[in-house]
Design a protein around this motif. Structure first.
Motif, PDB file in Angstrom:
ATOM      1  N   ASN A  66      20.560  10.585  43.798  1.00  0.00           N
ATOM      2  CA  ASN A  66      21.003  10.478  42.406  1.00  0.00           C
ATOM      3  C   ASN A  66      20.712  11.766  41.638  1.00  0.00           C
ATOM      4  O   ASN A  66      21.519  12.210  40.806  1.00  0.00           O
ATOM      5  CB  ASN A  66      20.329   9.300  41.710  1.00  0.00           C
ATOM      6  CG  ASN A  66      20.891   7.964  42.145  1.00  0.00           C
ATOM      7  OD1 ASN A  66      21.956   7.899  42.764  1.00  0.00           O
ATOM      8  ND2 ASN A  66      20.194   6.889  41.831  1.00  0.00           N
ATOM      9  N   TYR A  67      19.557  12.375  41.914  1.00  0.00           N
ATOM     10  CA  TYR A  67      19.215  13.627  41.239  1.00  0.00           C
ATOM     11  C   TYR A  67      20.237  14.710  41.582  1.00  0.00           C
ATOM     12  O   TYR A  67      20.701  15.456  40.703  1.00  0.00           O
ATOM     13  CB  TYR A  67      17.811  14.095  41.627  1.00  0.00           C
ATOM     14  CG  TYR A  67      17.418  15.392  40.964  1.00  0.00           C
ATOM     15  CD1 TYR A  67      16.814  15.403  39.715  1.00  0.00           C
ATOM     16  CD2 TYR A  67      17.692  16.616  41.570  1.00  0.00           C
ATOM     17  CE1 TYR A  67      16.485  16.599  39.081  1.00  0.00           C
ATOM     18  CE2 TYR A  67      17.378  17.815  40.959  1.00  0.00           C
ATOM     19  CZ  TYR A  67      16.777  17.806  39.717  1.00  0.00           C
ATOM     20  OH  TYR A  67      16.462  18.992  39.096  1.00  0.00           O
ATOM     21  N   LEU A  68      20.602  14.798  42.859  1.00  0.00           N
ATOM     22  CA  LEU A  68      21.585  15.795  43.274  1.00  0.00           C
ATOM     23  C   LEU A  68      22.924  15.565  42.576  1.00  0.00           C
ATOM     24  O   LEU A  68      23.569  16.515  42.120  1.00  0.00           O
ATOM     25  CB  LEU A  68      21.766  15.754  44.797  1.00  0.00           C
ATOM     26  CG  LEU A  68      20.544  16.076  45.653  1.00  0.00           C
ATOM     27  CD1 LEU A  68      20.890  15.957  47.132  1.00  0.00           C
ATOM     28  CD2 LEU A  68      19.998  17.463  45.331  1.00  0.00           C
ATOM     29  N   ALA A  69      23.332  14.303  42.492  1.00  0.00           N
ATOM     30  CA  ALA A  69      24.615  13.977  41.872  1.00  0.00           C
ATOM     31  C   ALA A  69      24.587  14.240  40.363  1.00  0.00           C
ATOM     32  O   ALA A  69      25.509  14.860  39.804  1.00  0.00           O
ATOM     33  CB  ALA A  69      24.975  12.520  42.140  1.00  0.00           C
ATOM     34  N   GLU A  70      23.530  13.788  39.721  1.00  0.00           N
ATOM     35  CA  GLU A  70      23.439  13.911  38.264  1.00  0.00           C
ATOM     36  C   GLU A  70      23.320  15.360  37.811  1.00  0.00           C
ATOM     37  O   GLU A  70      23.747  15.718  36.705  1.00  0.00           O
ATOM     38  CB  GLU A  70      22.247  13.103  37.750  1.00  0.00           C
ATOM     39  CG  GLU A  70      22.439  11.593  37.885  1.00  0.00           C
ATOM     40  CD  GLU A  70      21.135  10.826  37.729  1.00  0.00           C
ATOM     41  OE1 GLU A  70      20.093  11.475  37.447  1.00  0.00           O
ATOM     42  OE2 GLU A  70      21.160   9.595  37.897  1.00  0.00           O
ATOM     43  N   ILE A 114      24.108   4.972  51.054  1.00  0.00           N
ATOM     44  CA  ILE A 114      23.940   5.764  49.833  1.00  0.00           C
ATOM     45  C   ILE A 114      24.742   7.058  49.925  1.00  0.00           C
ATOM     46  O   ILE A 114      25.422   7.460  48.980  1.00  0.00           O
ATOM     47  CB  ILE A 114      22.436   6.057  49.601  1.00  0.00           C
ATOM     48  CG1 ILE A 114      21.664   4.746  49.400  1.00  0.00           C
ATOM     49  CG2 ILE A 114      22.241   6.994  48.413  1.00  0.00           C
ATOM     50  CD1 ILE A 114      20.159   4.909  49.388  1.00  0.00           C
ATOM     51  N   LEU A 115      24.687   7.708  51.076  1.00  0.00           N
ATOM     52  CA  LEU A 115      25.424   8.959  51.267  1.00  0.00           C
ATOM     53  C   LEU A 115      26.934   8.720  51.256  1.00  0.00           C
ATOM     54  O   LEU A 115      27.700   9.502  50.685  1.00  0.00           O
ATOM     55  CB  LEU A 115      24.992   9.608  52.582  1.00  0.00           C
ATOM     56  CG  LEU A 115      23.534  10.090  52.615  1.00  0.00           C
ATOM     57  CD1 LEU A 115      23.103  10.389  54.041  1.00  0.00           C
ATOM     58  CD2 LEU A 115      23.363  11.317  51.730  1.00  0.00           C
ATOM     59  N   ARG A 116      27.354   7.637  51.875  1.00  0.00           N
ATOM     60  CA  ARG A 116      28.783   7.304  51.916  1.00  0.00           C
ATOM     61  C   ARG A 116      29.298   6.984  50.501  1.00  0.00           C
ATOM     62  O   ARG A 116      30.409   7.375  50.127  1.00  0.00           O
ATOM     63  CB  ARG A 116      29.015   6.116  52.840  1.00  0.00           C
ATOM     64  CG  ARG A 116      30.474   5.695  52.974  1.00  0.00           C
ATOM     65  CD  ARG A 116      30.622   4.628  54.039  1.00  0.00           C
ATOM     66  NE  ARG A 116      29.699   3.515  53.841  1.00  0.00           N
ATOM     67  CZ  ARG A 116      29.486   2.547  54.731  1.00  0.00           C
ATOM     68  NH1 ARG A 116      30.142   2.554  55.895  1.00  0.00           N
ATOM     69  NH2 ARG A 116      28.638   1.574  54.471  1.00  0.00           N
ATOM     70  N   GLU A 117      28.469   6.308  49.734  1.00  0.00           N
ATOM     71  CA  GLU A 117      28.828   5.971  48.350  1.00  0.00           C
ATOM     72  C   GLU A 117      29.098   7.219  47.520  1.00  0.00           C
ATOM     73  O   GLU A 117      29.996   7.252  46.679  1.00  0.00           O
ATOM     74  CB  GLU A 117      27.669   5.160  47.764  1.00  0.00           C
ATOM     75  CG  GLU A 117      27.799   4.743  46.340  1.00  0.00           C
ATOM     76  CD  GLU A 117      26.545   4.002  45.878  1.00  0.00           C
ATOM     77  OE1 GLU A 117      25.870   4.506  44.968  1.00  0.00           O
ATOM     78  OE2 GLU A 117      26.221   2.940  46.457  1.00  0.00           O
ATOM     79  N   GLN A 118      28.320   8.278  47.785  1.00  0.00           N
ATOM     80  CA  GLN A 118      28.473   9.533  47.046  1.00  0.00           C
ATOM     81  C   GLN A 118      29.420  10.502  47.741  1.00  0.00           C
ATOM     82  O   GLN A 118      29.730  11.575  47.205  1.00  0.00           O
ATOM     83  CB  GLN A 118      27.100  10.199  46.865  1.00  0.00           C
ATOM     84  CG  GLN A 118      26.121   9.412  46.026  1.00  0.00           C
ATOM     85  CD  GLN A 118      26.448   9.461  44.548  1.00  0.00           C
ATOM     86  OE1 GLN A 118      27.284  10.242  44.106  1.00  0.00           O
ATOM     87  NE2 GLN A 118      25.812   8.612  43.760  1.00  0.00           N
ATOM     88  N   GLY A 119      29.855  10.159  48.959  1.00  0.00           N
ATOM     89  CA  GLY A 119      30.748  11.036  49.704  1.00  0.00           C
ATOM     90  C   GLY A 119      30.089  12.327  50.152  1.00  0.00           C
ATOM     91  O   GLY A 119      30.726  13.386  50.174  1.00  0.00           O
ATOM     92  N   LEU A 120      28.807  12.254  50.541  1.00  0.00           N
ATOM     93  CA  LEU A 120      28.050  13.451  50.877  1.00  0.00           C
ATOM     94  C   LEU A 120      27.962  13.671  52.392  1.00  0.00           C
ATOM     95  O   LEU A 120      27.710  12.731  53.147  1.00  0.00           O
ATOM     96  CB  LEU A 120      26.634  13.360  50.299  1.00  0.00           C
ATOM     97  CG  LEU A 120      26.532  13.247  48.780  1.00  0.00           C
ATOM     98  CD1 LEU A 120      25.076  13.169  48.351  1.00  0.00           C
ATOM     99  CD2 LEU A 120      27.236  14.408  48.093  1.00  0.00           C
TER     100      LEU A 120
END
Length: 366
Positions: A66-70, A114-120
């Protein structure tokens, strides 16, 4: 509110208490202006039930992502990151790659959603033997293949997760290096056979290596990754690129500081080897630095379990310095970690050198 303002109290605490808590800092060189720096994160288990020394909880892992995304981090596939380093391509600020070692089941059950949700994208360094044997806490080839379809890269981590630095009884140097080559070839072939991937990237088990093994790895066309902390970049050794371990006490309250770090521009070091001998238990480390956006006068070095070390500058330009342990290093793995704040105090430039002391029988500790 600026990042420097948010990090200031945290950094102050870390610098004050670092010798007494744990060795936070570790690195490897990068571009003098930081445009080529990137941070590689290393995970093992993502679980509440596995050993804390090699685990982060699912809750902590989600906070990291979440920190990386935000904060709009550029999360790159590790293969692309290595290519950029080798070709000296400029990278966006705040570039990160995510890696996992050993192919544990919790990568699939906890981290992957979690990674799939963010597409990472992410990389798993696979040890095939426990996967082949269907060990309970390890991934299956079917799960590994599924993850490759949505962003996972699979890479080499030896066949059985043995200590590559150890020689067998009566084994010659040539036989030892030949065995290492055969293990890498066999592991790479197994991954390719099961998944179709062969990216020639290798993570040293336990972070342990020697100059001979690193030369062999390079001759075989692999890029190597260690377990010493810090950012990687222009001056990095491509046989042992640094990664920030994310487990236990590491990465809990200092994640923002680590992922915003820069690589200290170390252009050369002496000695090049990690191995220490019985007659040199307080080894000296000499580092040469390129110019960069860091405060030389604030450079500090630490040793695992020993706190701050003396730093001796060897020239008036302050581009060459020496540091040494305060007391003999124990059997096992130790690191000298050197850090300097950026000129504006917004990041830390870090470098780490890993030492390895074998037992009298030539064995490495788990």
């Amino acid at each position: 509110m600026s990042l420097s303002f948010l990090l200031k109290p945290v950094v102050g605490k870390l610098r004050q208490y670092l010798p007494c808590i744990f060795t936070l800092f570790s690195i490897i060189p990068a571009l003098s202006q930081g445009s080529g720096s990137a941070v590689i994160l290393q995970y093992h288990h993502v679980s509440n039930e596995t050993p804390k020394i090699t685990s982060v909880t699912p809750e902590t892992f989600r906070k990291h992502i979440n920190y990386l995304a935000e904060n709009k981090f550029n999360v790159m596939p590790l293969v692309d990151l290595v290519e950029a380093f080798r070709n000296k391509k400029a990278l966006p600020e705040k570039t990160v790659a995510i890696t996992f070692d050993d192919a544990y089941l919790s990568i699939y059950t906890e981290a992957f959603p979690i990674l799939r949700e963010q597409g990472l994208p992410f990389t798993i360094f696979v040890t095939p033997a426990p996967v082949d044997k269907n060990y309970q806490k390890f991934l299956s080839w079917a799960q590994l293949r599924e993850m490759t379809e949505t962003g996972a890269t699979l890479a080499n981590h030896t066949m059985n997760h043995a200590h590559s630095v150890e020689r067998l009884p009566g084994e010659t140097r040539a036989q030892w290096l030949s065995r290492f080559r055969q293990d890498l070839d066999m592991t790479e072939a197994r991954i390719r056979e099961q998944t179709g991937q062969s990216v020639k990237m290798f993570a040293w088990t336990f972070g342990e290596t020697t100059p001979e093994l690193r030369v062999t790895l390079d001759e075989m066309g692999y890029t190597g990754f260690g377990q010493q902390s810090g950012a990687a970049g222009e001056y990095s050794d491509f046989t042992r690129l640094p990664r920030f371990p994310m487990a236990g006490i590491y990465g809990l309250n200092d994640f923002a500081i680590k992922v915003n770090s820069r690589a200290l521009p170390v252009t050369s070091q002496s000695p090049d080897s990690s191995l220490i001998t019985q007659d040199n238990l307080k080894p000296e480390l000499e580092l040469a630095l390129a110019e960069g956006d860091y405060q030389k006068k604030q450079l500090k070095c630490y040793a695992s379990g020993q706190g701050e070390l003396k730093v001796t500058w060897l020239n008036k330009e302050m581009t060459l310095f020496r540091t040494q342990a305060n007391k003999p290093l124990p059997v096992g793995r130790t690191r000298y970690n050197c850090t300097a704040p950026s000129n504006r105090g917004r990041q830390y430039y870090w470098y780490s050198h890993a030492w390895l002391r074998l037992t009298d029988e030539g064995k490495a500790l788990d």
